[in-house]
Every structure is written in structure tokens, then in C-alpha cells.
Design a protein around this motif. Structure first.
Motif, PDB file in Angstrom:
ATOM      1  N   GLN A  28       0.813  -1.211   0.000  1.00 32.52           N
ATOM      2  CA  GLN A  28       0.000   0.000   0.000  1.00 32.52           C
ATOM      3  C   GLN A  28       0.848   1.263   0.000  1.00 32.52           C
ATOM      4  OE1 GLN A  28      -3.435  -0.364  -0.438  1.00 32.52           O
ATOM      5  NE2 GLN A  28      -2.598  -2.423  -0.755  1.00 32.52           N
ATOM      6  N   ALA A  29       2.053   1.172   0.608  1.00 38.21           N
ATOM      7  CA  ALA A  29       2.982   2.307   0.534  1.00 38.21           C
ATOM      8  C   ALA A  29       3.428   2.518  -0.902  1.00 38.21           C
ATOM      9  CB  ALA A  29       4.187   2.055   1.445  1.00 38.21           C
ATOM     10  N   GLY A  30       3.659   1.422  -1.609  1.00 36.69           N
ATOM     11  CA  GLY A  30       4.038   1.504  -3.018  1.00 36.69           C
ATOM     12  C   GLY A  30       2.934   2.127  -3.860  1.00 36.69           C
ATOM     13  N   ILE A  31       1.673   1.760  -3.586  1.00 36.18           N
ATOM     14  CA  ILE A  31       0.540   2.336  -4.312  1.00 36.18           C
ATOM     15  C   ILE A  31       0.439   3.835  -4.041  1.00 36.18           C
ATOM     16  CG2 ILE A  31      -1.989   2.367  -4.447  1.00 36.18           C
ATOM     17  CD1 ILE A  31      -1.968  -0.632  -4.021  1.00 36.18           C
ATOM     18  N   LEU A  32       0.669   4.233  -2.780  1.00 33.71           N
ATOM     19  CA  LEU A  32       0.624   5.660  -2.430  1.00 33.71           C
ATOM     20  C   LEU A  32       1.703   6.436  -3.175  1.00 33.71           C
ATOM     21  CD1 LEU A  32      -0.400   8.037  -0.754  1.00 33.71           C
ATOM     22  CD2 LEU A  32       1.125   7.297   1.103  1.00 33.71           C
ATOM     23  N   VAL A  33       2.908   5.907  -3.185  1.00 35.64           N
ATOM     24  CA  VAL A  33       4.011   6.583  -3.896  1.00 35.64           C
ATOM     25  C   VAL A  33       3.689   6.694  -5.383  1.00 35.64           C
ATOM     26  CG1 VAL A  33       6.433   6.389  -4.584  1.00 35.64           C
ATOM     27  CG2 VAL A  33       5.754   5.907  -2.214  1.00 35.64           C
ATOM     28  N   TYR A  34       3.166   5.601  -5.945  1.00 37.00           N
ATOM     29  CA  TYR A  34       2.803   5.604  -7.365  1.00 37.00           C
ATOM     30  C   TYR A  34       1.725   6.651  -7.642  1.00 37.00           C
ATOM     31  CZ  TYR A  34       0.787   3.988 -11.787  1.00 37.00           C
ATOM     32  OH  TYR A  34       0.298   3.941 -13.073  1.00 37.00           O
ATOM     33  N   ALA A  35       0.707   6.728  -6.776  1.00 40.33           N
ATOM     34  CA  ALA A  35      -0.388   7.687  -6.971  1.00 40.33           C
ATOM     35  C   ALA A  35       0.112   9.124  -6.885  1.00 40.33           C
ATOM     36  CB  ALA A  35      -1.479   7.433  -5.931  1.00 40.33           C
ATOM     37  N   GLN A  36       1.066   9.383  -5.993  1.00 42.79           N
ATOM     38  CA  GLN A  36       1.570  10.744  -5.809  1.00 42.79           C
ATOM     39  C   GLN A  36       2.405  11.223  -6.993  1.00 42.79           C
ATOM     40  OE1 GLN A  36       3.515  10.188  -1.981  1.00 42.79           O
ATOM     41  NE2 GLN A  36       1.861  11.301  -0.915  1.00 42.79           N
TER      42      GLN A  36
ATOM     43  N   ALA B 254      -7.756  13.207  -1.569  1.00 38.68           N
ATOM     44  CA  ALA B 254      -7.475  12.075  -0.681  1.00 38.68           C
ATOM     45  C   ALA B 254      -6.888  12.580   0.627  1.00 38.68           C
ATOM     46  CB  ALA B 254      -6.510  11.107  -1.347  1.00 38.68           C
ATOM     47  N   HIS B 255      -7.255  11.939   1.699  1.00 47.00           N
ATOM     48  CA  HIS B 255      -6.703  12.272   3.022  1.00 47.00           C
ATOM     49  C   HIS B 255      -5.510  11.328   3.241  1.00 47.00           C
ATOM     50  CE1 HIS B 255      -6.286  13.281   7.176  1.00 47.00           C
ATOM     51  NE2 HIS B 255      -7.430  14.005   7.211  1.00 47.00           N
ATOM     52  N   VAL B 256      -4.315  11.796   2.876  1.00 45.09           N
ATOM     53  CA  VAL B 256      -3.115  10.949   2.896  1.00 45.09           C
ATOM     54  C   VAL B 256      -2.794  10.477   4.308  1.00 45.09           C
ATOM     55  CG1 VAL B 256      -0.643  10.858   2.413  1.00 45.09           C
ATOM     56  CG2 VAL B 256      -2.174  12.009   0.818  1.00 45.09           C
ATOM     57  N   ASN B 257      -2.873  11.407   5.271  1.00 41.96           N
ATOM     58  CA  ASN B 257      -2.545  11.022   6.652  1.00 41.96           C
ATOM     59  C   ASN B 257      -3.486   9.923   7.168  1.00 41.96           C
ATOM     60  OD1 ASN B 257      -0.419  12.801   6.817  1.00 41.96           O
ATOM     61  ND2 ASN B 257      -1.666  14.476   7.665  1.00 41.96           N
ATOM     62  N   ASN B 258      -4.756  10.034   6.795  1.00 40.20           N
ATOM     63  CA  ASN B 258      -5.712   9.005   7.195  1.00 40.20           C
ATOM     64  C   ASN B 258      -5.372   7.661   6.541  1.00 40.20           C
ATOM     65  OD1 ASN B 258      -8.189   8.006   8.397  1.00 40.20           O
ATOM     66  ND2 ASN B 258      -9.030   8.023   6.330  1.00 40.20           N
ATOM     67  N   TYR B 259      -4.952   7.703   5.278  1.00 38.80           N
ATOM     68  CA  TYR B 259      -4.555   6.506   4.552  1.00 38.80           C
ATOM     69  C   TYR B 259      -3.339   5.849   5.216  1.00 38.80           C
ATOM     70  CZ  TYR B 259      -2.995   3.531   0.662  1.00 38.80           C
ATOM     71  OH  TYR B 259      -2.595   2.469  -0.113  1.00 38.80           O
ATOM     72  N   ILE B 260      -2.347   6.678   5.545  1.00 39.06           N
ATOM     73  CA  ILE B 260      -1.135   6.162   6.197  1.00 39.06           C
ATOM     74  C   ILE B 260      -1.474   5.584   7.571  1.00 39.06           C
ATOM     75  CG2 ILE B 260       1.103   6.819   7.173  1.00 39.06           C
ATOM     76  CD1 ILE B 260       1.344   8.896   4.924  1.00 39.06           C
ATOM     77  N   THR B 261      -2.344   6.295   8.302  1.00 39.45           N
ATOM     78  CA  THR B 261      -2.755   5.803   9.620  1.00 39.45           C
ATOM     79  C   THR B 261      -3.457   4.450   9.510  1.00 39.45           C
ATOM     80  OG1 THR B 261      -3.019   8.074  10.441  1.00 39.45           O
ATOM     81  CG2 THR B 261      -4.128   6.317  11.673  1.00 39.45           C
TER      82      THR B 261
END
Length: 430
Positions: free
Chosen positions: A145-153, A173-180
Motif C-alpha cells: 500500500q505504501a508503493g501504491i501511495l508513492v505511485y499515486a503521488q 485524498a486524506h493521505v494522513n488518514n490513509y497512512i494511519t
């Protein structure tokens, strides 16, 4: 060679992985049904349905391997890999279904509800009672999921917000909520891994205790095993106590000649069959196997827990032994084999009962003059041409009602070999 405890624990692990497999099949089936209800394109329906059906078939095949007990660790790890692949590609399937790169920002990739599937699958993995599976899955999820976040950014159209309402209703998107959320999944995974580890240890302890109890049933009757299961540590230390019990000796007459005639292999087969039904009779009458002495048996009644019925039970066991032997001899004669005869001697009196030896190697047994007297009684049977002798001390401690059912004959007051004390000998006719 794995121990019995390890084998049983492996069976429990297989059952857990099977549960995990069936759980995944149910999830994939529900996912397919939901896709037909909410999908916006045929592409989405076709892709998810194809993947779900294919994986269900693969999981079914893997369950067959588990049924045979093969490749257990491989199947478990492969299931984890499948789960990681699914939760990684699922957001991209949904993303392409709504338009993909040409129409929708990559922000959509982290706005799906895949974390619900992740949490459910994580819990299912824990049912394997193998901590490595939920731990690897949680670690893989965080990385994926970290990889997907980096790809999306990397998409210039990627939009973020700190407002939950905007994140839910709008394109941001609420990135902090996603990371949490992913952090919580990671923590949950390691918590489940630890919990699974504790459960595994508990199951192992329970299985080990179960194996010990099973081993004890080879020596003690079931009711005695229950008593031992509840006994404290003091019971299993060297030492003993004085108790009054009935001691039974049983021996096969002319066994040396029989063994010479049969040879080693047939002799052991005969003893195995003979001891099998004899022990069953002993346990049915609440006796305890003290030891095998070649073809003979030493059995006690009243160990480790004495009762008022010990003397009666010992005679009942002796009668049942002779009756069962008669039935067995009929079977042997019908097979062209020679019948065998036995001698039984039982005495009742004080013994020292307890663990003899050291803590690393203990033998639960009884010692004392009562044991010697019972052994002498059994030996006297050959001289007196009687197959069932008991002492007056034993007879006097049986119930009055039971005595009326016995056919006895006094053999006089005889001196047992090796002992100065005289004892009245009674022969029981069966």
C-alpha cells in the motif's frame, strides 16, 4: 521424526489453513456477486469474476494437498502471496473500471475500500495458528500500500486534503488518514501474530497434555487417568506412601515350551494379542498395570486411589480373564492352534506405593511383602494344579454379596515359599 505432540499440532495448523482457504473462497464468491451488483463496466465484471473464479479453483486444489498433509508450509505461504497480489491489483482493477489514467487522477487508487478486505483477510490468516502468516501478510500489506501511495503521488493531478468530509465526498485524498489506516493494519498484523503465537503455545501445551494422558491410558484405567490429570507436582516426585491394595499376578503356563515351539515372531504376536484383551479386562475392573514380566503381568487394584471395592474388583478381573481366555482358546483351536492356560494369584495387604527411582527416570510401582505373597500364590498354582488362587486376606475384604457368587475351595493353610508366615489359600473355580 516429529513427536506425537508436533504431529497433532500440525493437524491443527492444517485445519486452520483449510479454514483460511474456505474463508478466502467465500470472500472471492461475495466479491464476484457484489461486482455484478455495483460494477459500472463489463471490464470490471469480467476481470474480477475471472480472477475470483480462477483463485477459487486454485484454492480448492491447494485444499486437496492439505487433505493429504502435503506441502503444508508451501500452501500457507502461497495463500499469503495470493492475498498480497489480490489487495495490490484490486485498486488498479477498480481504477481502470472507472476510466483509468486518461480520465481519472491516481488519487482514486487510495480512495478505495480495499482496507476492509485487508482486515478480513488478515484475521482469516491468523486462523492457521502459525504466527508467520499474519506477520508476513501485514508486512506485505504495508509495503504494497505504501508503493501504491508513492505511485499515486507521481500523478500531477493527485489532490490531498486534511478535511475528512472533502476526502469522502470530493476528489481529494486524506493521505494522513490513509497512512494511519495502513499503520493500524500493520500493528493489527503483528498483534495477531503474537496472539497466534500465544494460542499456538497453549494448543501445544494442551496437545502435549493430551498425549501424556493417552500414554497413561496404556497403564491405568480411565478413571485413574482422570485422577492423575488432577494430581499436583508432589505426586510425580520420588517417594511413596503406605497403602492397602490388592496385587494380582498372572502368568502363562509352560510359556518357555510354547515360545520354543512358535519361534520369536509368532511368540511376540501371541503375547501382543493376549495382553491386549487381558489389559482391557484389567482396566474395565479399575485395575492398574504395574508392569509386564515377560509373559506375565503384575496388576494392582487400589493405586493410585484406593477404594472399598479393590479386593472385589481384583477377583472379578481374574474371573473375567479366565473366561476371556476360554473364548480366545476356542478361536485358536478353530485356527489349528494349541490352547494356552494361565495361572492367577492375588493377595491383599499393605504395600509401599509410589515413584521409585530419580526424577529423570521414575517407575510408579508397589513394593512389599504383599507383592511377594501374590507372586508366590501364582507360582503355587502349578504345584497345586489350580489356575486361580487367592489369599484369605483378600477374600475377607470382598463384599458379602459378592462372596455368595463365588465357588471356592480351601487348599489348607500353606507356607508360601520364601516366607515364614502361613496363609490360608483359597482356590476359585470358574
Amino acid at each position: 521424526m516429529p513427536t506425537k505432540s508436533e504431529q497433532i499440532l500440525r493437524e491443527k495448523e492444517i485445519q486452520g489453513i483449510k479454514f483460511s482457504l474456505y474463508g478466502k473462497m467465500i470472500i472471492f464468491s461475495l466479491l464476484t456477486i457484489i461486482t455484478f451488483l455495483v460494477a459500472q463496466t463489463l471490464y470490471e465484471i469480467f476481470t474480477i469474476s475471472t480472477i475470483a473464479i480462477s483463485l477459487t479453483i486454485v484454492l480448492y486444489i491447494l485444499s486437496k494437498f492439505l487433505k493429504k498433509g502435503k506441502y503444508v508450509s508451501f500452501v500457507g505461504l502461497f495463500c499469503v502471496a495470493i492475498d498480497l497480489v489480490i489487495i495490490t491489483i484490486l485498486p488498479f482493477i477498480w481504477y481502470n473500471a472507472v476510466g483509468g489514467e486518461t480520465q481519472v487522477p491516481r488519487t482514486y487508487l487510495i480512495k478505495t475500500y480495499v482496507h476492509f478486505i485487508i482486515a478480513g483477510t488478515l484475521v482469516i490468516n491468523a486462523f492457521s495458528i502459525q504466527p508467520i502468516y499474519p506477520m508476513l501478510y501485514a508486512l506485505g500489506v504495508v509495503i504494497s500500500q505504501a508503493g501504491i501511495l508513492v505511485y499515486a503521488q507521481q500523478d500531477p493531478r493527485f489532490v490531498t486534503t486534511e478535511n475528512f468530509k472533502e476526502a469522502v465526498l470530493g476528489p481529494a485524498a486524506h493521505v494522513n488518514n490513509y497512512i494511519t489506516s495502513m499503520g493500524i493494519i500493520g500493528v493489527l498484523g503483528f498483534f495477531l501474530a503474537y496472539l497466534t503465537y500465544r494460542v499456538r503455545r497453549t494448543v501445544l501445551a494442551a496437545v502435549t497434555n493430551e498425549v501424556k494422558m493417552t500414554q497413561l491410558t496404556r497403564y491405568f484405567s480411565p478413571n485413574v487417568v482422570e485422577e492423575l490429570d488432577q494430581a499436583g507436582d508432589e505426586f510425580f516426585k520420588p517417594g511413596g506412601k503406605e497403602s492397602t491394595v490388592a496385587v494380582l499376578f498372572c502368568d502363562i503356563a509352560n510359556f518357555t515350551q510354547i515360545s520354543e515351539t512358535l519361534g520369536p515372531e509368532k511368540t511376540m504376536s501371541l503375547l501382543s494379542e493376549y495382553h491386549s484383551f487381558m489389559l482391557e479386562i484389567v482396566f474395565q475392573n479399575h485395575g492398574t498395570l504395574d508392569k509386564f514380566i515377560g509373559d506375565g503381568m503384575m496388576v494392582t487394584f487400589g493405586t493410585p486411589i484406593p477404594s472399598n471395592e479393590d479386593a472385589t474388583n481384583s477377583i472379578k478381573a481374574g474371573i473375567a480373564m479366565i473366561q476371556a481366555l476360554a473364548v480366545w482358546n476356542q478361536k485358536r483351536e478353530s485356527n489349528g492352534e494349541k490352547p494356552i492356560s494361565i495361572r492367577i494369584g492375588i493377595h491383599y495387604g499393605l504395600v509401599i506405593v509410589g515413584n521409585v527411582g530419580v526424577e529423570k527416570r521414575l517407575e510408579y510401582t508397589v513394593i512389599g511383602d504383599t507383592v511377594n505373597a501374590a507372586s508366590r500364590l501364582e507360582a503355587l498354582g502349578k504345584e497345586l494344579k489350580r489356575n486361580f488362587l487367592i489369599s484369605r486376606e483378600l477374600y475377607d475384604h470382598t463384599s458379602l454379596e459378592f462372596r455368595h457368587t463365588l465357588k471356592i475351595k480351601t487348599m489348607g493353610t500353606l507356607s508360601l515359599r520364601g516366607k515364614s508366615k502361613t496363609t490360608e489359600i483359597l482356590a476359585i473355580e470358574v
